[in-house]
Structure formats: structure tokens, C-alpha cells
Design an enzyme around this catalytic site. Sequence first.
Site, PDB file in Angstrom:
ATOM      1  N   THR A 196       0.704  -1.305   0.088  1.00  9.78           N
ATOM      2  CA  THR A 196      -0.013   0.094  -0.030  1.00  9.78           C
ATOM      3  C   THR A 196       0.875   1.319  -0.062  1.00  9.78           C
ATOM      4  O   THR A 196       1.761   1.376   0.892  1.00  9.78           O
ATOM      5  CB  THR A 196      -1.042   0.004   1.306  1.00  9.78           C
ATOM      6  OG1 THR A 196      -1.666   1.436   1.124  1.00  9.78           O
ATOM      7  CG2 THR A 196      -0.410  -0.021   2.492  1.00  9.78           C
ATOM      8  N   ASP A 250      -0.052   3.784   1.077  1.00  9.66           N
ATOM      9  CA  ASP A 250      -0.383   4.742   2.309  1.00  9.66           C
ATOM     10  C   ASP A 250       0.445   4.395   3.379  1.00  9.66           C
ATOM     11  O   ASP A 250       0.457   5.024   4.149  1.00  9.66           O
ATOM     12  CB  ASP A 250      -1.967   4.435   2.505  1.00  9.66           C
ATOM     13  CG  ASP A 250      -2.873   4.882   1.472  1.00  9.66           C
ATOM     14  OD1 ASP A 250      -2.787   5.927   1.176  1.00  9.66           O
ATOM     15  OD2 ASP A 250      -3.902   4.021   1.171  1.00  9.66           O
TER      16      ASP A 250
END
Lengths: 397, 397
Positions: free
Chosen positions: B130, B132
Site C-alpha cells: 500500500t 499509504d
Amino acid sequence: MVGQSGGPTAVINASLAGVVREALRHEAIAGILGMRHGIEGLLREDLVDLEQESAETIERLRTTPSAALGSCRHKLSEADYERALQVLRAHGIRYFIYIGGNDSADTSHRLAHLAAQEGYDLRVMGVPKTVDNDLVETDHCPGHPSVARWLAVSVRDAGLDTAAIGVVDTVKVIETMGRDTGWITAATALARERPGDPPHLIYLPERPFVRETFLADVERVYKEHGHVVVTVAEGLRDERGEYLSASRRDVDIDRFGHAQLGGVGAVLCDLIATELGLKARVDKPGTIQRVSSLLASPVDVDEADRVGQEAVRQAVAGQSGFMVSIVRESDEPYRSALGLVPLERVANAVRPVPPEFIGPAGHDVTAAYLSYIRPLIGPPLPVYARLAGGRVPARPA
Amino acid sequence: MVGQSGGPTAVINASLAGVVREALRHEAIAGILGMRHGIEGLLREDLVDLEQESAETIERLRTTPSAALGSCRHKLSEADYERALQVLRAHGIRYFIYIGGNDSADTSHRLAHLAAQEGYDLRVMGVPKTVDNDLVETDHCPGHPSVARWLAVSVRDAGLDTAAIGVVDTVKVIETMGRDTGWITAATALARERPGDPPHLIYLPERPFVRETFLADVERVYKEHGHVVVTVAEGLRDERGEYLSASRRDVDIDRFGHAQLGGVGAVLCDLIATELGLKARVDKPGTIQRVSSLLASPVDVDEADRVGQEAVRQAVAGQSGFMVSIVRESDEPYRSALGLVPLERVANAVRPVPPEFIGPAGHDVTAAYLSYIRPLIGPPLPVYARLAGGRVPARPA
């Protein structure tokens, strides 16, 4: 005296490096001064001594993005021109080299005119620079090939992103720069390797934006691919010539009367969501696209340097009132020569994407356009893996 | 059986390459199947035979952005899990490797649980992915170091752009991804080489956005530098926990109930223009930041490949129900080892930027954060020229 003007690019410092290195070679030139923030620095007498910079710094300028001297967008009053000439006289300046676009060509042209009127021997040369690629009488403009390469790579990557996750994030609108002309947006076509690759739809401001046609285009691509990648210029206008999205705030109108644009991508996403019920998101790389140095086109860096050198050579040789232009000599291998074009012809003129480069349906580009742009962006893009994707037959549960 | 899920990244294909190459080394593995668009492909029995891919294609996957198998964001119903297991059984699948984030970890965990309940011997392993960087119990997440490197370079270049043309385009707001956490936005601090370099202000969603403080911050920087570069996460929330900008359109709510975000940059530009009278523009690189391959971190590519390999090795060795994690061993030279963390602990959990990484004033980052992120982004950024800028004394007219 040298200065940089207008929107920064990946290679405007390469032109500055070319100017400085060439100037150092001429005995006729006793000193090299730079204006901080272009003509504004001249008016304020905010000047730097470029001869004090190390050879290493000058060499490094070639690969340093943005405008190292600082830039400006300043429309001069009559009094400003008088003041500019006064400062040039005070410092004994005989060569004035201004790196910029058509507004800058206008400034240079008027300054040359005033100097001639007042009998002051000033040789003025323009060095072309604009990511917009919209200067007349030059094959292309330094700065543009680098934004084209950046968009080729970045739109290709963002297109692969949508191909993968388009099952949920269905439509991607990539908003590029391009207020009046579609050169930058057109370059997104370079992202395609095969027919059907993103971007699926490309809209240039040279053609009026028609809502119904646009929605029909998006729907057709969606039905064919299940996802849609659209690239649009920030300066798209409707059939009445109105920008689809322009700020009305006073603070956003610049001194040349241009309104700050942006937001057309968001407007189109709203339209797609509302009218077609498809999830749409916008990527708006903004200024990142125009200054990114790591994807600068080597062709562009080289030419930006050369046009800077040429401006000095021509000024020393006695020319004045010209912009250096780029003349394409061959495509394979790519070769260019340099020419001269009167600043007056460049000043405030704009070259739109010509009809033969725009697709017959009023959007997208033609093969002729791709032949024009491909040699300018440097080496081929890296090759990516494509899975053969041999299907596994279904098995009974 | 291997699949990719969630938002594509620059290196999720490197993990796929790692899985395939490792699987080919084990006699226990008789075939390697890929799900098209993750778990959705499994449910539809849309599967590809990855053993048919050439070694060249697999090698090239390491540097090919986005998700070559296609991705998805699909929340499974109870019936879906039954169907998934049915398809796995039909194809005699014993190892299930899912490359994704916390939603994917949840899917994998539940699938493992159902298989165990039904007595079907299935080894399930998660491979972290990810941009993120918000998975718990791993030092960092493959995909994140590459977006960090992209932003370091791109924000540095865009910051130089504002330094040059800030005399007219005064404030630049760069909106990064980051719905719930500020890891991506924090990485923009890597753009700075010296104190005072852009970005001048960095706002993370871990701290509530306070309008008055923000405006005071912008005004202070403007007074000091004459221009301002601000980076913000798309997921900024106000003091009541409401997103500053979230779509309310039904079509924009995904199957996990997340609203599509974006537009916070435009909201802040409006605020700055209205309240401070400063011209402000937004750069919103969107999905380009997360998939750009040419600025991928070599550390990230290598680790993404390794976590893919490790998942296969551990599954063959008998493990199940774990995600491979990254354990930092040293910073200089950077070295990491791999570990295992139960999928259940990763599932649906989110790791925010910890307080010790957030500046004391509630924005910006700390030195501790920079020590954390620097080793992950690979080689130093290219060095740019900085003019010494020796001033030329004024002369009387």
C-alpha cells in the site's frame, strides 16, 4: 544582461547555461549580469554577477529545473521601458538576452525599439522558452519536449493504473496545462503503445467542447473497455468561447489580463458522474509537469542550451531584434538547425495546434502529429511487461 | 493462486514477479494461477496460467507499474467466500497468496478461516502492498517508498517553480493522496535540502485542521519568503472530524463505504484567496504519484520482490494466516529482514503517523521521521545548481 521570464520549465536553466558559457568565450563581452526575476529585477536594479559563478554551477544548471535567476510576468509601462534603458546604460550593457515566451518577445521588441529611438546601441536577442509550444515561426519551443516526455510516461503509468482498478475507479480525467493551445494535451497521445491503449479520449482547446458529444464519447469507450482515460487541456472552451472553468476572482487575473484556469477536470468529473453515473476522478499534475527534471528530454536540454549560445553569438555578430528559432532538418536521426525570426513577429502571437494534427472527429491527434512530436522527446520509453494472460479453463465445482 | 488487490503501486508487480519466480522453484507447486482483478476474478473463475509467461515477462514485471493481473476493491459476502473456496477446490489450489492492504488482509483472513472450518487444507499468505504505508506491524509497506521518492523529487521541482515565479503565483498547494493517514504527505518533507526550502507547510490528517491557524501559518510564511508552498493530505479533517472535502455523490462511495476524496487543495486555495487575498493554485498529481515507475525506489522494488518470494516460501514451509512483514535491521547501510504477522492483526487496522513523527505545532514532521523515511527512498536525489548570486552594486543613472 540576461534574464528569464514566464512559467519555469525543465530546461530554461540550460538556456541560461548556454548564454553564460558562450558569453565567456567572447572578448567583446566584459561582464555577464543576470536580472533577478526578469525585467522586474532590471527595473529594481536587482542584478547578479554571473561571472562569479563556478563552472560547476553553470554546468549543473543544464539539469536544474525552474528558473535559477527567478522569473516574472510583468507588463511594462512606458515609464518602465525608460527606466529599463536607464539601468542598462548605467551598467554599460550592450547585449540584452531575454529567455521567454511571446510576452517576453514583446517586452524585448519594445525595449529594442526604444533603444534605437534614443540612439543607444543595444543588441536585443530573444531565446525561446515555453512549455506551451505556441510560439510562431519555430518548429517547436524549448521546454515543450520535456513536458511531452513527462506526460508520455506519466499518462502511460496512470493509464495502466486505470486499466487495473477501472473496475471500481471507472473514469480518469487527466487535466494538463494549456490555456490557449492543445500542444501539451496532444502529447499525452505518446502514452499509447498499441491501439486501444489510454488515453482513450483527448480534448484540445482548438475545438469547442460540446457536452453531448463528450458524454457520448465517454460512454462509447466505457462500453468498449469498461474504463475510460480522458486527457483535457485546462483551457477547454464551450461553443460560445467561454472557458469551462475559469476563476472570476480578481486576485487570479494576471497583469496580462489572463484568468487563472484549472478545475476543468473537476467540472468534467462532475458531469460524468451526474449524467452517466460513472465514478470519475481527476489527476491534475499542475506545475509538476512543466518543471520535472528527471524526465527532461535530452533533445530538449541540448536545444535549450544551443539556442542560448546562439543568441549570444548572433548578438556579438551584430544582430538585434530577433528570437532564435529551431529549424528541423531531419527526423531520423533527429537533427535541427537554428534560425532567426524577428521578435516583432513572435510578440504576442500564438500558434495553435494546426488542423492537420487534430483528429477528424474534433478530438485526438493524427499520425502526422505523432511524427512531429516523437523525435523531440528523446529515447524510447521503457518497455513494460504485458502478460500473455493464457486463460485457465473453468472446472466443474 | 495469486492475486493483486486495492490501489495499484509502482512495485506491486515486483511482488507478483517474486511470487512467480519463487513458486517455480518448488516441486510441491504444480501450477501457478493468477486471478484477474483479484478476488473478483476468482469468483468469476477468470484465471490466467502464469507458468505460460516468459522469464523475460516475469523479469520485466519488476519495473512495470500498476497491477498486471488487474486489481479490485471487493468486499465479499458470505456466499462469495463459499464460492471462492469452491473455485479453489475445483482447481486443487493449496496456496493462496494475496497482495494487498488491510482490506485484502481481511479477505484473506476470512477465507483462511472458512477453509479451516470446512477442513480444506489451504495455506493463505498475505503480501503487504500500500502506498499509504498504514499497515500495522510492519516497518513500512511496499509501494510507499516509491511514492515517497516520487514526491521528494516532484515537490522539490514544484517548489523551485514557485521560488522562481512566486512573485505572481504566490501560493502553491500540493494535494497528495492519504485518506486516513499522513504518511504520503509527510514524505514531501524529503524535498527540502536546506532549512527554509519548500514545502514550507505540511498538514497531516492525524491532526485536526484549524482554519485560523492555517491562515496564520500561510501568512507568516508569505511575509518571510514572499511565496508559500503547502502540502496537504486529501483526507484532512476539521475539528469535528469532517473531511474538508468529500464527495457526497452515491457513485463515489465504494463498497467498503469510503467516500472518494479530493478537492481539499481547491478548497484551501479558495480560502487563501478569499481570506488572505493571495493567488493560490493547486497541483494534484493524483494516481500519477502512486504508480510512477521511473522514480520507483530501488529499495522498494527489491523489498516488494522479496516479500512476494517469502510468502511462497513460508506457505510451502507450512505457514498460513500470516502477512509477510518488513523488519528494519539497520539504517546505514539500510538492511531489512522479513517477518510474519497474523493476518487477523493486520485486517482492517490502520497505523497513523505516530506523534513522535509529527511536528510540535501540529503540522510538519520531525527529525525522527526523516531518519525513518530517508533510507527507504534509495539513492540521494540529484544535486541541483544554486547560484551564488553575487550582487552587482547599483550605479547612478
